[in-house]
Design a protein around this motif. Structure first.
Motif, PDB file in Angstrom:
ATOM      1  N   THR A 263     -10.932  21.035  35.005  1.00 43.41           N
ATOM      2  CA  THR A 263     -11.454  22.081  34.125  1.00 43.41           C
ATOM      3  C   THR A 263     -10.312  22.892  33.490  1.00 43.41           C
ATOM      4  OG1 THR A 263     -13.062  23.898  34.006  1.00 43.41           O
ATOM      5  CG2 THR A 263     -11.841  23.652  36.076  1.00 43.41           C
ATOM      6  N   SER A 264     -10.527  24.172  33.239  1.00 44.71           N
ATOM      7  CA  SER A 264      -9.689  24.965  32.339  1.00 44.71           C
ATOM      8  C   SER A 264      -8.209  25.047  32.742  1.00 44.71           C
ATOM      9  CB  SER A 264     -10.238  26.387  32.250  1.00 44.71           C
ATOM     10  OG  SER A 264     -11.596  26.376  31.889  1.00 44.71           O
ATOM     11  N   VAL A 265      -7.365  25.128  31.717  1.00 44.99           N
ATOM     12  CA  VAL A 265      -5.946  25.464  31.851  1.00 44.99           C
ATOM     13  C   VAL A 265      -5.690  26.702  30.996  1.00 44.99           C
ATOM     14  CG1 VAL A 265      -3.561  24.705  31.496  1.00 44.99           C
ATOM     15  CG2 VAL A 265      -5.306  23.047  32.164  1.00 44.99           C
ATOM     16  N   ILE A 266      -4.923  27.654  31.529  1.00 43.87           N
ATOM     17  CA  ILE A 266      -4.590  28.872  30.782  1.00 43.87           C
ATOM     18  C   ILE A 266      -3.079  29.008  30.720  1.00 43.87           C
ATOM     19  CG2 ILE A 266      -4.856  31.383  30.648  1.00 43.87           C
ATOM     20  CD1 ILE A 266      -7.346  31.119  32.392  1.00 43.87           C
ATOM     21  N   GLY A 267      -2.566  29.317  29.546  1.00 45.45           N
ATOM     22  CA  GLY A 267      -1.135  29.547  29.370  1.00 45.45           C
ATOM     23  C   GLY A 267      -0.892  30.844  28.621  1.00 45.45           C
ATOM     24  N   ILE A 268       0.125  31.611  29.053  1.00 51.36           N
ATOM     25  CA  ILE A 268       0.477  32.854  28.365  1.00 51.36           C
ATOM     26  C   ILE A 268       1.992  32.991  28.278  1.00 51.36           C
ATOM     27  CG2 ILE A 268      -1.620  34.061  29.112  1.00 51.36           C
ATOM     28  CD1 ILE A 268       0.044  35.563  31.164  1.00 51.36           C
ATOM     29  N   LYS A 269       2.432  33.706  27.261  1.00 51.54           N
ATOM     30  CA  LYS A 269       3.833  34.111  27.192  1.00 51.54           C
ATOM     31  C   LYS A 269       4.012  35.395  28.007  1.00 51.54           C
ATOM     32  CE  LYS A 269       4.671  32.271  22.537  1.00 51.54           C
ATOM     33  NZ  LYS A 269       5.046  32.610  21.140  1.00 51.54           N
ATOM     34  N   TYR A 270       5.157  35.521  28.653  1.00 47.48           N
ATOM     35  CA  TYR A 270       5.502  36.786  29.302  1.00 47.48           C
ATOM     36  C   TYR A 270       6.962  37.085  29.012  1.00 47.48           C
ATOM     37  CZ  TYR A 270       7.913  34.521  33.278  1.00 47.48           C
ATOM     38  OH  TYR A 270       8.781  33.812  34.067  1.00 47.48           O
ATOM     39  N   LYS A 271       7.492  38.123  29.604  1.00 51.37           N
ATOM     40  CA  LYS A 271       8.807  38.625  29.217  1.00 51.37           C
ATOM     41  C   LYS A 271       9.893  37.556  29.271  1.00 51.37           C
ATOM     42  CE  LYS A 271      10.845  41.415  32.064  1.00 51.37           C
ATOM     43  NZ  LYS A 271      11.194  42.620  32.858  1.00 51.37           N
ATOM     44  N   ASP A 272       9.898  36.727  30.310  1.00 49.64           N
ATOM     45  CA  ASP A 272      10.994  35.781  30.509  1.00 49.64           C
ATOM     46  C   ASP A 272      10.691  34.361  30.075  1.00 49.64           C
ATOM     47  OD1 ASP A 272      12.579  37.804  31.690  1.00 49.64           O
ATOM     48  OD2 ASP A 272      11.552  37.509  33.611  1.00 49.64           O
ATOM     49  N   GLY A 273       9.423  34.058  29.746  1.00 48.28           N
ATOM     50  CA  GLY A 273       9.114  32.681  29.389  1.00 48.28           C
ATOM     51  C   GLY A 273       7.625  32.437  29.257  1.00 48.28           C
ATOM     52  N   ILE A 274       7.167  31.339  29.875  1.00 50.58           N
ATOM     53  CA  ILE A 274       5.768  30.921  29.796  1.00 50.58           C
ATOM     54  C   ILE A 274       5.217  30.774  31.206  1.00 50.58           C
ATOM     55  CG2 ILE A 274       4.169  29.129  28.998  1.00 50.58           C
ATOM     56  CD1 ILE A 274       5.590  30.521  26.699  1.00 50.58           C
TER      57      ILE A 274
ATOM     58  N   LEU B 261      -2.857  38.923  35.712  1.00 50.32           N
ATOM     59  CA  LEU B 261      -3.765  38.678  34.594  1.00 50.32           C
ATOM     60  C   LEU B 261      -4.338  37.263  34.659  1.00 50.32           C
ATOM     61  CD1 LEU B 261      -5.086  39.573  31.978  1.00 50.32           C
ATOM     62  CD2 LEU B 261      -2.982  38.944  30.764  1.00 50.32           C
ATOM     63  N   LEU B 262      -3.498  36.281  34.974  1.00 55.63           N
ATOM     64  CA  LEU B 262      -3.985  34.909  35.105  1.00 55.63           C
ATOM     65  C   LEU B 262      -4.983  34.786  36.252  1.00 55.63           C
ATOM     66  CD1 LEU B 262      -0.787  32.719  34.505  1.00 55.63           C
ATOM     67  CD2 LEU B 262      -2.702  33.095  32.960  1.00 55.63           C
ATOM     68  N   GLU B 263      -4.695  35.447  37.367  1.00 47.50           N
ATOM     69  CA  GLU B 263      -5.614  35.400  38.506  1.00 47.50           C
ATOM     70  C   GLU B 263      -6.962  36.029  38.145  1.00 47.50           C
ATOM     71  OE1 GLU B 263      -2.516  35.446  42.316  1.00 47.50           O
ATOM     72  OE2 GLU B 263      -3.512  37.302  41.673  1.00 47.50           O
ATOM     73  N   LYS B 264      -6.940  37.104  37.386  1.00 45.99           N
ATOM     74  CA  LYS B 264      -8.183  37.733  36.950  1.00 45.99           C
ATOM     75  C   LYS B 264      -9.004  36.765  36.100  1.00 45.99           C
ATOM     76  CE  LYS B 264     -10.013  41.735  34.421  1.00 45.99           C
ATOM     77  NZ  LYS B 264      -9.669  43.013  33.751  1.00 45.99           N
ATOM     78  N   CYS B 265      -8.342  36.080  35.169  1.00 49.81           N
ATOM     79  CA  CYS B 265      -9.028  35.111  34.316  1.00 49.81           C
ATOM     80  C   CYS B 265      -9.603  33.965  35.144  1.00 49.81           C
ATOM     81  CB  CYS B 265      -8.072  34.560  33.264  1.00 49.81           C
ATOM     82  SG  CYS B 265      -7.562  35.749  32.015  1.00 49.81           S
ATOM     83  N   MET B 266      -8.828  33.472  36.100  1.00 46.95           N
ATOM     84  CA  MET B 266      -9.293  32.352  36.913  1.00 46.95           C
ATOM     85  C   MET B 266     -10.463  32.745  37.800  1.00 46.95           C
ATOM     86  SD  MET B 266      -7.546  29.782  35.938  1.00 46.95           S
ATOM     87  CE  MET B 266      -7.715  28.511  37.188  1.00 46.95           C
ATOM     88  N   LEU B 267     -10.485  34.004  38.243  1.00 45.70           N
ATOM     89  CA  LEU B 267     -11.607  34.474  39.059  1.00 45.70           C
ATOM     90  C   LEU B 267     -12.887  34.555  38.230  1.00 45.70           C
ATOM     91  CD1 LEU B 267     -11.918  35.247  42.016  1.00 45.70           C
ATOM     92  CD2 LEU B 267     -11.614  37.639  41.371  1.00 45.70           C
ATOM     93  N   VAL B 268     -12.759  35.028  36.992  1.00 43.74           N
ATOM     94  CA  VAL B 268     -13.910  35.052  36.088  1.00 43.74           C
ATOM     95  C   VAL B 268     -14.445  33.634  35.882  1.00 43.74           C
ATOM     96  CG1 VAL B 268     -14.585  35.436  33.678  1.00 43.74           C
ATOM     97  CG2 VAL B 268     -13.274  37.181  34.900  1.00 43.74           C
ATOM     98  N   LEU B 269     -13.549  32.691  35.687  1.00 43.89           N
ATOM     99  CA  LEU B 269     -13.971  31.303  35.493  1.00 43.89           C
ATOM    100  C   LEU B 269     -14.603  30.735  36.758  1.00 43.89           C
ATOM    101  CD1 LEU B 269     -10.936  29.923  33.464  1.00 43.89           C
ATOM    102  CD2 LEU B 269     -13.215  30.442  32.618  1.00 43.89           C
ATOM    103  N   LEU B 270     -14.043  31.077  37.904  1.00 47.08           N
ATOM    104  CA  LEU B 270     -14.564  30.567  39.171  1.00 47.08           C
ATOM    105  C   LEU B 270     -16.025  30.951  39.367  1.00 47.08           C
ATOM    106  CD1 LEU B 270     -14.180  29.276  41.994  1.00 47.08           C
ATOM    107  CD2 LEU B 270     -13.396  31.512  42.781  1.00 47.08           C
TER     108      LEU B 270
END
Length: 243
Positions: free
Chosen positions: A29-40, A186-195
């Protein structure tokens, strides 16, 4: 992976023997990617569904590509393995030039765009949605490509249910100078919503980062869940006329 046409002897009838992926069988199922200060940063859970059955719980869907890129995939797992074989050949061919240069994330993303669109035009698509991120020469890059070759770049991307349920959260809470810790939360929050909303999701996930120093794929871990919400106990309350 191709279609073969077989003629019956003494007959004008033809049989078409299909050897390509007609239906996805084992899927992620879903994959999430974000930019942050040092990279991806990228995340995906480790579930593999056999049809509607959550059959596998240790499927890794985040993989490094060359020196500067990180790839995540949702969709058919065997087709993802095929894509990884394509990329292994691409990186090997690039290394054979031995010219001191190496493919960056933008080049890899463009290559994947062409592969997915080419296969779609042959009516033999690879049943995946891909997230490709990386860092080269201090430049962060993040993009996605669908199974029919639709592609774009953004500061945050998601596939599957994440494109509908996680992107609104990311639009509200993402900012460019996020620290590693903030981005992980933030990623964990998104994954919990999806879960809670995606029947194919599990709470065991993996997070990977890529910076100028290279790729780090962290050990899998499980999110804490809470299932005592009243709506879970009586989901049909207030739904007049439901079964």
């Amino acid at each position: 992976m191709h279609s073969a046409v077989v003629a019956k002897e003494g007959s004008e009838n033809f049989e078409i023997a299909s050897e390509r992926t007609l239906y996805p069988y084992v899927t992620g199922t879903s994959v999430i990617g974000i930019k942050y200060k040092d990279g991806i940063l990228m995340t995906a859970d480790m579930g593999g569904s056999y049809g509607s059955t959550l059959r596998y719980k240790s499927v890794e869907r985040l993989k490094p590509v060359g020196k500067h890129s990180l790839l995540g995939a949702s969709g058919e797992i065997s087709d993802f393995q095929e894509i990884l074989r394509y990329l292994d050949e691409l990186i090997l061919y690039d290394n054979m030039w031995d010219d001191g240069n190496s493919l960056g994330p933008k080049e890899v993303h463009n290559y994947l765009n062409r592969v997915m669109y080419n296969r779609r035009n042959k009516f033999n698509p690879l049943w995946n949605s891909l997230v490709l991120g990386g860092v080269k020469n201090g430049q962060k890059y993040l993009g996605t490509v669908s199974m029919i070759g639709v592609h774009f770049e953004d500061n945050h991307v998601a596939t599957g249910f994440g494109n509908h349920l996680a992107r609104p959260i990311l639009r509200d809470e993402w900012h460019e100078d996020m620290s590693f810790e903030e981005a992980v939360k933030l990623l964990e929050k998104c994954m919990l919503v999806l879960l809670y909303r995606d029947r194919s999701a599990i709470n065991k996930l993996q997070i990977a980062k890529i910076t100028e120093e290279g790729v780090t794929i962290f050990e899998p871990y499980s999110l804490k869940t809470f299932w005592k919400f009243s709506a879970f106990h009586n989901p049909t309350k207030g739904a007049e006329g439901s079964w």
